[in-house]
Design an enzyme around this catalytic site. Structure first.
Site, PDB file in Angstrom:
ATOM      1  N   LYS A  12       0.850  -1.184   0.000  1.00  0.00           N
ATOM      2  CA  LYS A  12       0.000   0.000   0.000  1.00  0.00           C
ATOM      3  C   LYS A  12       0.889   1.239   0.000  1.00  0.00           C
ATOM      4  O   LYS A  12       1.739   1.402   0.873  1.00  0.00           O
ATOM      5  CB  LYS A  12      -0.914   0.010   1.222  1.00  0.00           C
ATOM      6  CG  LYS A  12      -1.985   1.085   1.190  1.00  0.00           C
ATOM      7  CD  LYS A  12      -3.085   0.766   0.176  1.00  0.00           C
ATOM      8  CE  LYS A  12      -4.125  -0.142   0.773  1.00  0.00           C
ATOM      9  NZ  LYS A  12      -5.258  -0.394  -0.149  1.00  0.00           N
ATOM     10  N   THR A  57      -3.180  -5.579   0.943  1.00  0.00           N
ATOM     11  CA  THR A  57      -2.583  -4.244   1.082  1.00  0.00           C
ATOM     12  C   THR A  57      -3.357  -3.413   2.088  1.00  0.00           C
ATOM     13  O   THR A  57      -2.794  -2.532   2.744  1.00  0.00           O
ATOM     14  CB  THR A  57      -2.519  -3.511  -0.270  1.00  0.00           C
ATOM     15  OG1 THR A  57      -3.846  -3.263  -0.753  1.00  0.00           O
ATOM     16  CG2 THR A  57      -1.734  -4.316  -1.291  1.00  0.00           C
ATOM     17  N   HIS A 259      19.654  28.705 -12.675  1.00  0.00           N
ATOM     18  CA  HIS A 259      20.389  29.795 -13.314  1.00  0.00           C
ATOM     19  C   HIS A 259      19.760  31.156 -13.024  1.00  0.00           C
ATOM     20  O   HIS A 259      18.539  31.326 -13.059  1.00  0.00           O
ATOM     21  CB  HIS A 259      20.441  29.584 -14.828  1.00  0.00           C
ATOM     22  CG  HIS A 259      21.134  28.324 -15.236  1.00  0.00           C
ATOM     23  ND1 HIS A 259      22.464  28.090 -14.990  1.00  0.00           N
ATOM     24  CD2 HIS A 259      20.666  27.214 -15.875  1.00  0.00           C
ATOM     25  CE1 HIS A 259      22.797  26.903 -15.466  1.00  0.00           C
ATOM     26  NE2 HIS A 259      21.727  26.351 -15.998  1.00  0.00           N
TER      27      HIS A 259
END
Length: 307
Positions: A12, A57, A259
């Site tokens: 999960k 799960t 930059h």
């Protein structure tokens, strides 16, 4: 054409769990995003559809929440260790558990003085604001005998407004970049570091202190390095951590060069003396490297998106 089943895992993903610890009127928060992946004797669930060896799960999700109550959350690493040990030791078909955790930090809001006419501001110890610096990460892997703990962070944005240069590089007919002898150096740090704790026989690191110290050395190295390239700065950051934190054997960085370019103000009759820049978000240079303790083999994947 015959086929065979390759590597497989299930679990999960992204279980959001928030744990409030109440120390009287003072509250503490741990806010985690936990993903569980299990592997082992799971061939039949793929080949025949038999779920005999399959832990749902949904059960792994419930375990995350139950463990937050039963064990508390001392640190992301310790919580992941509790979960991994449980899944491998309690379920015979499960041979390996990998727990990935993102942690979102909160800090207490400073309130007004005691003269506040509201609820007694000096007593407010339960209000928080999300920290915006970075997301803390960890990945715990356990196979019943050996541990691997890789922790890290992402989205830590840092900048030096000077003490950075870039010149002397290769130039060909496609080169237009001007050499820079005083520039802004900024990046958004993504980093993972691997601990040399691999066995229950070893002394376990203090996970919270270790994270704080690794981040401290990372930032100090960034600030204190007179940089001739982002690569050089990266290596100094990694070296500082390896040399100061004995529990860390390997650290990998992915550093986008954020930059900042000087704006041409001459058309307006103005001189731009390294004062006004525009920040370009893309394209960007991407600098990646691993720094290792001497004699250690690299184990952190080169592509951090695999973590």
């Amino acid at each position: 054409m015959p086929t065979i089943l390759g590597q497989n895992q299930y679990g999960k993903a992204e279980n959001r769990v928030v744990k409030i610890t109440r120390d009287g009127a003072t509250h503490h928060i741990k806010d985690l995003n936990v993903s569980v992946a299990l592997s082992g004797d799971l061939e039949e669930v793929h080949l025949s559809g038999s779920n005999a060896n399959c832990l749902p799960t949904d059960t792994t999700k419930n375990t995350v929440y139950a463990f937050a109550k039963e064990h508390g959350i001392e640190s992301a690493e310790q919580f992941g260790i509790h979960l991994a040990r449980h899944f491998v030791n309690s379920q015979e078909p499960i041979k390996r558990a990998r727990i990935r955790i993102e942690e979102y930090a909160w800090e207490r809001i400073e309130t007004a003085d005691g003269n506040s006419r509201f609820i007694g501001a000096e007593e407010v110890k339960h209000s928080f604001v999300r920290k915006g610096q970075e997301t803390r990460l960890t990945e715990i892997t356990y196979d019943g005998e050996n541990w691997q703990v890789i922790s890290g962070l992402k989205d830590l944005v840092v900048m030096n407004s000077t003490n950075s240069e870039f010149w002397g590089y290769i130039k060909d007919k496609y080169t237009t970049l001007n050499e820079a002898y005083d520039r802004i150096l900024a990046t958004q740090v993504a980093s993972r570091w691997r601990f040399n704790w691999t066995s229950d026989e070893q002394r376990m690191p203090n996970w919270e202190r270790s994270y704080a110290q690794v981040k401290k050395h990372m930032l100090q190295a960034f600030a204190e390095t007179y940089s001739l390239s982002l690569q050089q700065t990266l290596y100094q950051m990694g070296s500082r951590i390896i040399n100061n934190r004995s529990e860390v054997d390997e650290i990998r960085f992915s550093l986008p060069n954020k930059h900042h370019f000087l704006v041409d103000l001459e058309p307006f009759g103005l001189k731009n003396d390294n004062e006004v820049y525009y920040a370009a978000d893309r394209p960007y240079g991407l600098i990646e490297a691993t720094v290792l303790r001497d004699g250690v083999e690299a184990q952190i994947p080169m592509d951090l998106t695999n973590l």
